[in-house]
Structure formats: C-alpha cells, structure tokens
Write a protein that holds these residues in place. Structure first.
Motif, PDB file in Angstrom:
ATOM      1  N   LYS A   1     -23.601 -14.327  80.973  1.00 34.08           N
ATOM      2  CA  LYS A   1     -22.206 -14.353  80.548  1.00 34.08           C
ATOM      3  C   LYS A   1     -21.875 -15.625  79.782  1.00 34.08           C
ATOM      4  CE  LYS A   1     -17.496 -14.033  82.396  1.00 34.08           C
ATOM      5  NZ  LYS A   1     -16.673 -13.900  83.618  1.00 34.08           N
ATOM      6  N   ILE A   2     -21.325 -15.473  78.587  1.00 35.11           N
ATOM      7  CA  ILE A   2     -20.808 -16.582  77.791  1.00 35.11           C
ATOM      8  C   ILE A   2     -19.364 -16.249  77.425  1.00 35.11           C
ATOM      9  CG2 ILE A   2     -23.092 -17.193  76.897  1.00 35.11           C
ATOM     10  CD1 ILE A   2     -22.269 -15.883  74.237  1.00 35.11           C
ATOM     11  N   PRO A   3     -18.556 -17.230  76.984  1.00 32.63           N
ATOM     12  CA  PRO A   3     -17.169 -16.937  76.622  1.00 32.63           C
ATOM     13  C   PRO A   3     -17.063 -15.817  75.592  1.00 32.63           C
ATOM     14  CG  PRO A   3     -17.494 -19.305  76.771  1.00 32.63           C
ATOM     15  CD  PRO A   3     -18.848 -18.681  76.925  1.00 32.63           C
ATOM     16  N   THR A   4     -16.069 -14.959  75.762  1.00 31.46           N
ATOM     17  CA  THR A   4     -15.909 -13.786  74.902  1.00 31.46           C
ATOM     18  C   THR A   4     -15.729 -14.163  73.434  1.00 31.46           C
ATOM     19  OG1 THR A   4     -14.920 -12.573  76.745  1.00 31.46           O
ATOM     20  CG2 THR A   4     -14.564 -11.697  74.531  1.00 31.46           C
ATOM     21  N   VAL A   5     -14.900 -15.179  73.181  1.00 35.38           N
ATOM     22  CA  VAL A   5     -14.673 -15.596  71.794  1.00 35.38           C
ATOM     23  C   VAL A   5     -15.970 -16.084  71.165  1.00 35.38           C
ATOM     24  CG1 VAL A   5     -13.461 -17.232  70.310  1.00 35.38           C
ATOM     25  CG2 VAL A   5     -12.266 -16.182  72.241  1.00 35.38           C
ATOM     26  N   LEU A   6     -16.742 -16.836  71.908  1.00 34.00           N
ATOM     27  CA  LEU A   6     -18.027 -17.323  71.397  1.00 34.00           C
ATOM     28  C   LEU A   6     -18.969 -16.157  71.121  1.00 34.00           C
ATOM     29  CD1 LEU A   6     -20.142 -19.462  70.749  1.00 34.00           C
ATOM     30  CD2 LEU A   6     -20.601 -19.660  73.202  1.00 34.00           C
ATOM     31  N   GLN A   7     -18.997 -15.195  72.014  1.00 35.04           N
ATOM     32  CA  GLN A   7     -19.855 -14.025  71.812  1.00 35.04           C
ATOM     33  C   GLN A   7     -19.507 -13.314  70.509  1.00 35.04           C
ATOM     34  OE1 GLN A   7     -20.035 -11.313  75.149  1.00 35.04           O
ATOM     35  NE2 GLN A   7     -20.350  -9.575  73.777  1.00 35.04           N
ATOM     36  N   LYS A   8     -18.209 -13.145  70.248  1.00 36.09           N
ATOM     37  CA  LYS A   8     -17.795 -12.475  69.018  1.00 36.09           C
ATOM     38  C   LYS A   8     -18.182 -13.283  67.781  1.00 36.09           C
ATOM     39  CE  LYS A   8     -13.933  -9.973  71.100  1.00 36.09           C
ATOM     40  NZ  LYS A   8     -12.455  -9.791  71.131  1.00 36.09           N
ATOM     41  N   LYS A   9     -18.059 -14.602  67.867  1.00 34.48           N
ATOM     42  CA  LYS A   9     -18.423 -15.455  66.740  1.00 34.48           C
ATOM     43  C   LYS A   9     -19.922 -15.371  66.449  1.00 34.48           C
ATOM     44  CE  LYS A   9     -14.562 -17.649  65.550  1.00 34.48           C
ATOM     45  NZ  LYS A   9     -14.028 -17.678  64.160  1.00 34.48           N
ATOM     46  N   LEU A  10     -20.723 -15.375  67.499  1.00 38.30           N
ATOM     47  CA  LEU A  10     -22.176 -15.337  67.317  1.00 38.30           C
ATOM     48  C   LEU A  10     -22.647 -14.006  66.761  1.00 38.30           C
ATOM     49  CD1 LEU A  10     -23.405 -17.121  70.582  1.00 38.30           C
ATOM     50  CD2 LEU A  10     -23.471 -18.033  68.263  1.00 38.30           C
ATOM     51  N   PHE A  11     -21.976 -12.922  67.165  1.00 38.05           N
ATOM     52  CA  PHE A  11     -22.450 -11.589  66.799  1.00 38.05           C
ATOM     53  C   PHE A  11     -21.707 -10.992  65.605  1.00 38.05           C
ATOM     54  CE2 PHE A  11     -24.209 -11.963  71.004  1.00 38.05           C
ATOM     55  CZ  PHE A  11     -25.428 -11.319  70.890  1.00 38.05           C
ATOM     56  N   ARG A  12     -21.069 -11.822  64.788  1.00 35.72           N
ATOM     57  CA  ARG A  12     -20.467 -11.310  63.561  1.00 35.72           C
ATOM     58  C   ARG A  12     -21.561 -10.705  62.678  1.00 35.72           C
ATOM     59  NH1 ARG A  12     -17.493 -16.583  61.479  1.00 35.72           N
ATOM     60  NH2 ARG A  12     -19.315 -17.478  62.520  1.00 35.72           N
ATOM     61  N   PRO A  13     -21.407  -9.459  62.227  1.00 36.61           N
ATOM     62  CA  PRO A  13     -22.478  -8.774  61.484  1.00 36.61           C
ATOM     63  C   PRO A  13     -22.975  -9.547  60.264  1.00 36.61           C
ATOM     64  CG  PRO A  13     -20.769  -7.226  62.103  1.00 36.61           C
ATOM     65  CD  PRO A  13     -20.242  -8.578  62.448  1.00 36.61           C
ATOM     66  N   ASN A  14     -22.059 -10.127  59.502  1.00 36.67           N
ATOM     67  CA  ASN A  14     -22.451 -10.838  58.288  1.00 36.67           C
ATOM     68  C   ASN A  14     -22.200 -12.344  58.398  1.00 36.67           C
ATOM     69  OD1 ASN A  14     -23.166  -8.410  56.898  1.00 36.67           O
ATOM     70  ND2 ASN A  14     -20.981  -8.035  56.586  1.00 36.67           N
ATOM     71  N   GLY A  15     -22.014 -12.809  59.604  1.00 34.15           N
ATOM     72  CA  GLY A  15     -21.726 -14.222  59.798  1.00 34.15           C
ATOM     73  C   GLY A  15     -22.980 -15.073  59.739  1.00 34.15           C
ATOM     74  N   PRO A  16     -22.829 -16.393  59.568  1.00 34.57           N
ATOM     75  CA  PRO A  16     -23.985 -17.296  59.546  1.00 34.57           C
ATOM     76  C   PRO A  16     -24.621 -17.413  60.926  1.00 34.57           C
ATOM     77  CG  PRO A  16     -21.957 -18.560  59.605  1.00 34.57           C
ATOM     78  CD  PRO A  16     -21.542 -17.123  59.432  1.00 34.57           C
ATOM     79  N   LEU A  17     -25.865 -17.803  60.943  1.00 38.32           N
ATOM     80  CA  LEU A  17     -26.569 -18.003  62.201  1.00 38.32           C
ATOM     81  C   LEU A  17     -26.327 -19.421  62.715  1.00 38.32           C
ATOM     82  CD1 LEU A  17     -29.920 -16.252  61.289  1.00 38.32           C
ATOM     83  CD2 LEU A  17     -28.294 -15.484  63.020  1.00 38.32           C
TER      84      LEU A  17
END
Length: 371
Positions: free
Chosen positions: A208-224
C-alpha cells in the motif's frame, strides 16, 4: 581520542579512526578491497554455474505448469496419454525437492546478477510478490487467491490491484520490447508498501502506497520516476525524468525543495522522521539540511563533524533509527533493530561491499541494497 577495536563483538566499534559516540552502537568504515580482482573471477564462475542451474530449474517449473494447466487446449486425458508429457512430468517430480531447497539460493543469485543484493524485513504476506519484483519477473495469477484474506480491506485490496498492474517500464525502443533487467537503485518503504525502483525508471509497487502517489506513478503517458522517498503519515517525494516532482509533506520541506529548484540544485536523498516536520535532505554536492528533532546519536554525529558537506545519503526511521553514508566510504548507524544491526555489520564487515541504499519503516521493516 582514537577508539581501538576490541575483539569482543558485542562491544566493538565497527570502524577505526572514528570518534566514539555514547549513543552510537556501531560505526562502519569501508576500506578499499585488496583481493577483489581475484575474488571476482571466482565469483563470476560461481554465478554462471548458478545461472545455468536456475535456468534449468525454471524451465522444469514452467513445463510442469504447462502440463497441469493444459495450455494446449486439450483435456486431462489427452495430456496423460502423451508419453512425452508423462516423461516430462516424471522428470519434474524428481526435481521438486531441489526446487524447494534451492529457492532462496536461486533468488539471491538472480538479484546479484542484476547488479546488487537486497536484504530486507517486510510483512510476510507480500513475500512472493516482493521477490518477483526484486527479480524482475511477473507474479503468477494463481498466487492471488490464496495469499490474502478477503476481510483485509485496504492493504489486501491495493496489493491485489498491484498484482494485476504492479509497475511500469520504459517505452519500447524501435518497436521491440526491452528484455534487459536493469539494476535496482532504491526500495523506499513506509512499512505498509514499497517501491522497487530500477536504473531505467522501471518500477514495481508492492503493498500500500498513498493513492495520489499511485495515480501519479501510473499515469499512462507520464514520465518515469528516477527518485522516490516514502514516509509515514502519507508523506512522499518523487522526482521524475522530465524534471518534475510530486511531493506531500510539511511546508518547511516544501520551501527547501523550491529553493533547490530555483538554484538548479539536485536532491541526492530525502528521509522522513517520525513526526510530520522531521526530515533530512542531502543535496548532490554533499551538503545537507535537516529539520525537526533528530535522533540524539545522529544529532551528535553531525555536530562533531562540524557540518561537513560530504554526505551521500541519510536514512531515518519512525523509532529513531538512522543511518548515514559519507563520500569517504564511512557508514554510521544506530537505533536499528537487532536484525538490521547484524545485517549492516555483516555487509560492511570485510570492506568488500558498498552500501547503496538504506530505508527504515515501522515495525522494524527495512531495506538494504549493497554491491
């Protein structure tokens, strides 16, 4: 005054030439290797042999899964009537005992071959998915229905979601999938979850990690991401490959991060302490800044070193654990669990290993990366 090195292990100081602090249980000095070139040849031969054995073992396991699952679309009778399949199944049954006894050894070899070795203490229910993430392989779906209790709401739910989409990898190059597994550079943890971050920016989330962080990390076209820090109380810091950051923490730390960006300075490490406003930042030039109440041993160490700007990283825990790595190879720590204390001592005992990453979580969880 120079503290000598007693022979009694229970009371020894871990490095020569380091001032003894009353609160510090051990200190460590990494010395240059004198036998590394000779040992590398032996180690390479051992790793190659173990890699071959691991490959044979995994091939046998996959063959067994194929036979039991009926991958060819036929029914059970057609599988049993095939002499070749019977032979393969028989050979696999003979290998079962060796698979069990060599499992931990094979996992260790696989991680070493990826450029580092990882030692950790983490909730047992995440063991299988964490080991798979460390070795860069997928978790089989068949584990998911037996490892978790449906009554465990948040941790169980997030972990199951991560089993289906545990991480992201760099985009395809020239239309071909990248098969290389890059070295692990960090495994930040908040005690409930962790992120296995690799040199390429690929990562795996376990637990479990913070929900907002999870969404930021898993953005389909977001940077790594290329840098991640996790803390309790929902705190986190992420730096992405495009230069952007994602942060949740106290205003005092936010000011430091903004100042660093204005001055085009880069962050080497960020550690979160037990309270919301407790943090320690190390910059890429070795300078550092801290806030809140530091553990007494760490505070005294920094005072005695007179603010020397030669740090590589600092790790903090919620129970006053701390560990410091300097550019001269010295490592100091205190307040850690007995297990982590012994692991750190063993890693640095002969001066052959380099400690690359340390992080502490609640309930004596920790991750140590060394090579």
């Amino acid at each position: 005054m120079i503290q000598s090195l007693p022979s009694n292990r229970a009371n020894r100081w871990a490095a020569l030439g380091v001032r003894a602090f009353p609160q510090a249980r051990r200190t460590k000095l990494r010395r240059p290797s004198r036998t590394r070139s000779r040992l590398l040849t032996w180690g390479l031969a051992i790793l190659m042999a173990e890699a071959q054995r691991l490959e044979r073992m995994m091939s046998a396991m996959h063959e067994k899964e194929r036979l039991e699952g009926g991958d060819d679309g036929g029914d059970d009778e057609s599988v049993q009537d095939n002499p070749t399949d019977q032979s393969a199944s028989s050979e696999e049954s003979e290998d079962d005992s060796s698979v069990d006894t060599l499992d931990s050894e094979a996992e260790k070899v696989a991680r070493i071959m990826q450029g580092c070795e990882v030692q950790y203490s983490f909730p047992h229910q995440f063991h299988n998915v964490l080991e798979a993430a460390l070795m860069g392989k997928d978790v089989e779906d068949e584990d998911s229905d037996s490892s978790y209790d449906s009554d465990e709401d948040s941790v169980s739910y997030v972990s199951k979601q991560m089993r289906r989409q545990r991480g992201r990898s760099p985009p395809k190059m020239g239309g071909h999938r990248q098969e290389e597994i890059y070295p692990i550079v960090a495994v930040p943890t908040n005690g409930e979850g962790c992120v296995v971050l690799r040199e390429s920016g690929a990562f795996d989330v376990v637990g479990k990690i913070p929900t907002v962080l999870q969404k930021k990390l898993f953005r389909p076209n977001g940077p790594l991401p290329d840098q991640i820090a996790l803390g309790t109380l929902g705190r986190y810091y992420v730096h992405f490959t495009d230069g952007s950051i994602c942060f949740y923490g106290p205003p005092s730390l936010n000011k430091v991060l903004k100042k660093a960006r204005r001055n085009e300075g880069s962050i080497a490490s960020i550690a979160f302490g037990p309270e919301l406003d407790d943090w320690f930042v190390v910059f890429s030039d070795g300078s550092w800044e801290a806030n809140g109440e530091l553990p007494s041993g760490l505070d005294e160490l920094m005072e005695n070193r007179e603010g020397r700007a030669d740090l590589l990283w600092v790790a903090l825990g919620v129970n006053d654990e701390w560990c410091v790595g300097a550019r001269n190879g010295r490592v100091w720590w205190d307040g850690v669990s007995e297990e982590a204390d012994d692991a750190l001592a063993d890693i640095l005992a002969d001066g052959e290993n380099e400690l690359k990453w340390v992080d502490f979580g609640p309930e004596e969880t920790y991750f140590l990366l060394h090579k």
